[in-house]
Design a protein around this motif. Structure first.
Motif, PDB file in Angstrom:
ATOM      1  N   ASN A 373       0.792  -1.229   0.000  1.00  0.00           N
ATOM      2  CA  ASN A 373       0.000   0.000   0.000  1.00  0.00           C
ATOM      3  C   ASN A 373       0.827   1.283   0.000  1.00  0.00           C
ATOM      4  N   GLY A 374       2.150   1.161   0.158  1.00  0.00           N
ATOM      5  CA  GLY A 374       2.942   2.375   0.354  1.00  0.00           C
ATOM      6  C   GLY A 374       2.612   2.955   1.717  1.00  0.00           C
ATOM      7  N   GLN A 375       2.685   4.287   1.866  1.00  0.00           N
ATOM      8  CA  GLN A 375       2.317   4.897   3.142  1.00  0.00           C
ATOM      9  C   GLN A 375       0.796   4.868   3.275  1.00  0.00           C
ATOM     10  N   TYR A 376       0.311   4.172   4.283  1.00  0.00           N
ATOM     11  CA  TYR A 376      -1.139   4.017   4.416  1.00  0.00           C
ATOM     12  C   TYR A 376      -1.676   4.552   5.739  1.00  0.00           C
ATOM     13  N   GLY A 377      -0.801   5.013   6.636  1.00  0.00           N
ATOM     14  CA  GLY A 377      -1.327   5.506   7.905  1.00  0.00           C
ATOM     15  C   GLY A 377      -0.262   6.126   8.773  1.00  0.00           C
ATOM     16  N   TRP A 378      -0.687   6.548   9.955  1.00  0.00           N
ATOM     17  CA  TRP A 378       0.248   7.101  10.928  1.00  0.00           C
ATOM     18  C   TRP A 378      -0.209   6.756  12.337  1.00  0.00           C
ATOM     19  N   VAL A 379       0.765   6.759  13.250  1.00  0.00           N
ATOM     20  CA  VAL A 379       0.509   6.515  14.671  1.00  0.00           C
ATOM     21  C   VAL A 379       1.134   7.655  15.456  1.00  0.00           C
ATOM     22  N   HIS A 380       0.357   8.229  16.356  1.00  0.00           N
ATOM     23  CA  HIS A 380       0.841   9.341  17.177  1.00  0.00           C
ATOM     24  C   HIS A 380       0.734   8.929  18.643  1.00  0.00           C
ATOM     25  N   LEU A 381       1.874   8.926  19.322  1.00  0.00           N
ATOM     26  CA  LEU A 381       1.932   8.552  20.732  1.00  0.00           C
ATOM     27  C   LEU A 381       2.328   9.779  21.534  1.00  0.00           C
ATOM     28  N   ARG A 382       1.524  10.130  22.549  1.00  0.00           N
ATOM     29  CA  ARG A 382       1.825  11.339  23.313  1.00  0.00           C
ATOM     30  C   ARG A 382       1.510  11.150  24.786  1.00  0.00           C
ATOM     31  N   GLN A 383       2.248  11.896  25.560  1.00  0.00           N
ATOM     32  CA  GLN A 383       2.069  11.942  26.997  1.00  0.00           C
ATOM     33  C   GLN A 383       0.987  12.964  27.338  1.00  0.00           C
ATOM     34  N   SER A 384       0.029  12.597  28.174  1.00  0.00           N
ATOM     35  CA  SER A 384      -0.994  13.535  28.608  1.00  0.00           C
ATOM     36  C   SER A 384      -0.378  14.589  29.519  1.00  0.00           C
ATOM     37  N   ILE A 385      -0.805  15.840  29.331  1.00  0.00           N
ATOM     38  CA  ILE A 385      -0.292  16.918  30.185  1.00  0.00           C
ATOM     39  C   ILE A 385      -0.914  16.847  31.569  1.00  0.00           C
ATOM     40  N   HIS A 386      -2.206  16.481  31.634  1.00  0.00           N
ATOM     41  CA  HIS A 386      -2.944  16.600  32.885  1.00  0.00           C
ATOM     42  C   HIS A 386      -3.114  15.282  33.638  1.00  0.00           C
ATOM     43  N   ASN A 387      -3.032  14.153  32.934  1.00  0.00           N
ATOM     44  CA  ASN A 387      -3.339  12.870  33.565  1.00  0.00           C
ATOM     45  C   ASN A 387      -2.204  11.867  33.351  1.00  0.00           C
ATOM     46  N   PRO A 388      -2.089  10.868  34.239  1.00  0.00           N
ATOM     47  CA  PRO A 388      -1.003   9.884  34.120  1.00  0.00           C
ATOM     48  C   PRO A 388      -1.309   8.807  33.083  1.00  0.00           C
ATOM     49  N   ASN A 389      -1.354   9.191  31.835  1.00  0.00           N
ATOM     50  CA  ASN A 389      -1.587   8.207  30.781  1.00  0.00           C
ATOM     51  C   ASN A 389      -0.953   8.654  29.476  1.00  0.00           C
ATOM     52  N   LEU A 390      -0.907   7.741  28.522  1.00  0.00           N
ATOM     53  CA  LEU A 390      -0.449   8.029  27.162  1.00  0.00           C
ATOM     54  C   LEU A 390      -1.625   7.844  26.217  1.00  0.00           C
ATOM     55  N   ALA A 391      -1.716   8.728  25.234  1.00  0.00           N
ATOM     56  CA  ALA A 391      -2.759   8.623  24.210  1.00  0.00           C
ATOM     57  C   ALA A 391      -2.138   8.112  22.921  1.00  0.00           C
ATOM     58  N   VAL A 392      -2.824   7.197  22.277  1.00  0.00           N
ATOM     59  CA  VAL A 392      -2.406   6.673  20.981  1.00  0.00           C
ATOM     60  C   VAL A 392      -3.471   7.046  19.959  1.00  0.00           C
ATOM     61  N   ASN A 393      -3.120   7.893  19.015  1.00  0.00           N
ATOM     62  CA  ASN A 393      -4.018   8.231  17.903  1.00  0.00           C
ATOM     63  C   ASN A 393      -3.480   7.607  16.632  1.00  0.00           C
ATOM     64  N   MET A 394      -4.369   7.129  15.783  1.00  0.00           N
ATOM     65  CA  MET A 394      -3.921   6.564  14.507  1.00  0.00           C
ATOM     66  C   MET A 394      -4.996   6.727  13.440  1.00  0.00           C
ATOM     67  N   GLN A 395      -4.544   6.797  12.199  1.00  0.00           N
ATOM     68  CA  GLN A 395      -5.433   6.851  11.050  1.00  0.00           C
ATOM     69  C   GLN A 395      -4.889   5.948   9.959  1.00  0.00           C
ATOM     70  N   SER A 396      -5.811   5.434   9.153  1.00  0.00           N
ATOM     71  CA  SER A 396      -5.419   4.537   8.071  1.00  0.00           C
ATOM     72  C   SER A 396      -6.282   4.800   6.843  1.00  0.00           C
ATOM     73  N   THR A 397      -5.675   4.618   5.678  1.00  0.00           N
ATOM     74  CA  THR A 397      -6.410   4.759   4.419  1.00  0.00           C
ATOM     75  C   THR A 397      -6.766   3.405   3.820  1.00  0.00           C
ATOM     76  N   VAL A 398      -6.440   2.305   4.510  1.00  0.00           N
ATOM     77  CA  VAL A 398      -6.769   0.963   4.017  1.00  0.00           C
ATOM     78  C   VAL A 398      -7.581   0.222   5.076  1.00  0.00           C
ATOM     79  N   PRO A 399      -8.470  -0.676   4.669  1.00  0.00           N
ATOM     80  CA  PRO A 399      -9.273  -1.439   5.635  1.00  0.00           C
ATOM     81  C   PRO A 399      -8.385  -2.269   6.548  1.00  0.00           C
ATOM     82  N   GLY A 400      -8.665  -2.215   7.841  1.00  0.00           N
ATOM     83  CA  GLY A 400      -7.895  -2.990   8.804  1.00  0.00           C
ATOM     84  C   GLY A 400      -6.561  -2.384   9.168  1.00  0.00           C
ATOM     85  N   GLY A 401      -6.252  -1.223   8.629  1.00  0.00           N
ATOM     86  CA  GLY A 401      -4.948  -0.611   8.878  1.00  0.00           C
ATOM     87  C   GLY A 401      -4.728  -0.259  10.331  1.00  0.00           C
ATOM     88  N   CYS A 402      -5.751   0.263  11.008  1.00  0.00           N
ATOM     89  CA  CYS A 402      -5.596   0.647  12.415  1.00  0.00           C
ATOM     90  C   CYS A 402      -5.349  -0.584  13.293  1.00  0.00           C
TER      91      CYS A 402
END
Length: 434
Positions: A373-402
């Motif tokens: 598929n070539g480049q089909y998505g991205w993953v963003h990992l970040r530390q929460s400023i206010h709470n003790p957790n990490l957020a994982v955001n992702m998007q995909s342009t192909v079915p099942g990519g996430c």
């Protein structure tokens, strides 16, 4: 003073000058000065002001300013003082402080606001969270627009620094769509300008902006990060008129870099009226008809397994381990998306200037590719400023990519590195098992 959309037990203070909002360090300095004055008062040291404060009715002045902006820029040929005559606009204030926009701005400009929702302030939020990202808020506004055949619906958050809209066809416009709409409007007024967003926006949004002659700078999540980046770019000679986060926070150079949801809506209303006067009857939604949406999008959270006082350090360790795994090639097809330049269309997450901004939370975005598929998505990992957790955001342009990217994240990084002992990955396991 604001709690925004947070529970009624929380509140905070924001400070502004005509140069824009104050930074965290500047607010800390104000608090330190206040603390010293308080200590002096207890010690009977005089803290009398040389010049007494002046009482100003800011809300009346602010509402009049918004009305004047609309009147002057629409410049209606037949009814200058009531340019919204003939338009029905519905406001959903969510029982926050946005009700004023209905009676102090829209009504006085001739608009029909029948059907507006939850205009009376109530910090217990009895109907729904006042938040343009809230599904209930958008669904109720959409229903009101369609039931009343209105021209526009508006959703404010509690303190009106964020907004979203619903077009005449009932299409909700928030997140990437709202950024695209504002970009289309701003690029007509300022061709070639740069638009700064947080790094959770889609590849399609970048394409939307660049196809209209603009430049897209992706930067760190956090509305103050995004706005401050726009301020810095302008100082460096890079014309930047719009800064927006996917949450609905947005600021304009012409409006002193304030995250002002009402002013954003004013810009949209002006464009809506101009389009009608020019004979275009398709509504503001037509401006973003060619914006592609990601096929898949998700957000997951991982709590940090540690005592609260150690949680921040543990979160930073996990984020930096993620970066190291990608740089060492342990996640095949994953590449850090951090070009280091502030105007190229590929975007950036880092500062290349001599005075980079202080980092309030660690985060990285990775581009994900494979041979098929070539480049089909991205993953963003970040530390929460206010709470003790990490957020994982992702998007995909192909079915099942996430799901595929989530499986790699869990198996090739979290389990392989032992980070599952630092982070609670149950939400990721549940997502893969669903």
């Amino acid at each position: 003073m604001t709690a925004s959309h947070l529970p009624y037990t929380r509140n905070g203070l924001k400070f502004f000058t005509k140069k824009g909002g104050l930074t965290s360090l500047e607010v800390e300095e104000i608090c330190d000065r206040a603390a010293r004055k308080y200590a002096n008062r207890l010690a009977k040291v005089s803290t009398m002001l040389a010049t007494p404060p002046t009482r100003v009715n800011f809300m009346s002045a602010y509402a009049a300013h918004l009305r004047n902006v609309i009147k002057e820029r629409v410049n209606h040929p037949t009814h200058y003082d009531t340019p919204l005559k003939g338009f029905q606009i519905i406001v959903n204030a969510g029982n926050g402080s946005g009700g004023f926009f209905t009676w102090d701005v829209l009504d006085k400009l001739g608009a029909d606001t029948f059907g507006s929702l939850h205009l009376n302030p109530d910090g217990m939020f009895p109907n729904h969270i006042p938040n343009p990202e809230d599904k209930t808020a958008m669904a109720l506004t959409r229903a009101a627009v369609l039931d009343n055949s209105a021209d526009l619906g508006i959703v404010f958050d509690t303190d009106v620094d964020r907004s979203g809209v619903v077009d005449a066809k009932g299409n909700p416009i928030n997140g990437d769509k709202l950024i695209a709409l504002m970009s289309a409007i701003i690029l007509r007024e300022h061709p070639g300008t740069t638009v700064v967003t947080d790094a959770r926006t889609s590849v399609a949004l970048t394409r939307f902006i660049t196809e209209r002659g603009g430049h897209h700078c992706l930067y760190r999540v956090g509305y103050r990060n995004v706005i401050d980046k726009g301020v810095q770019l302008n100082q460096d000679g890079i014309e930047t008129h719009l800064m927006m986060e996917t949450s609905g926070h947005g600021a304009l150079k012409e409006n002193y870099f304030l995250d002002d949801g009402a002013y954003m809506v004013v810009k949209i209303i002006i464009e809506m009226v101009r389009m009608k006067l020019a004979g275009f009857n398709d509504g503001i939604g037509s401006l973003i008809e060619d914006l592609e949406e990601p096929l898949e999008s998700t957000e997951l959270r991982m709590n940090v397994i540690a005592e609260p006082r150690h949680a921040k350090v543990k979160a930073v360790e996990a984020i930096e381990a993620f970066r190291q795994y990608i740089e060492e090639g342990k996640l095949q097809g994953w590449e850090l998306d951090s070009c280091g330049d502030c105007w190229v269309s590929e975007g950036c997450l880092v500062d290349s200037n001599e005075t980079p901004a202080a980092i309030d939370a660690r985060m990285y975005r990775a581009k994900v590719s494979d041979e098929e598929n070539g480049q089909y998505g991205w993953v963003h990992l970040r530390q929460s400023i206010h709470n003790p957790n990490l957020a994982v955001n992702m998007q995909s342009t192909v079915p099942g990519g996430c799901r595929s990217m989530t499986a790699v994240l869990r198996d090739k990084f979290l389990l392989a590195s032992g980070m599952n002992k630092t982070l609670d990955i149950s939400q990721i396991d549940n997502y893969l098992g669903s």
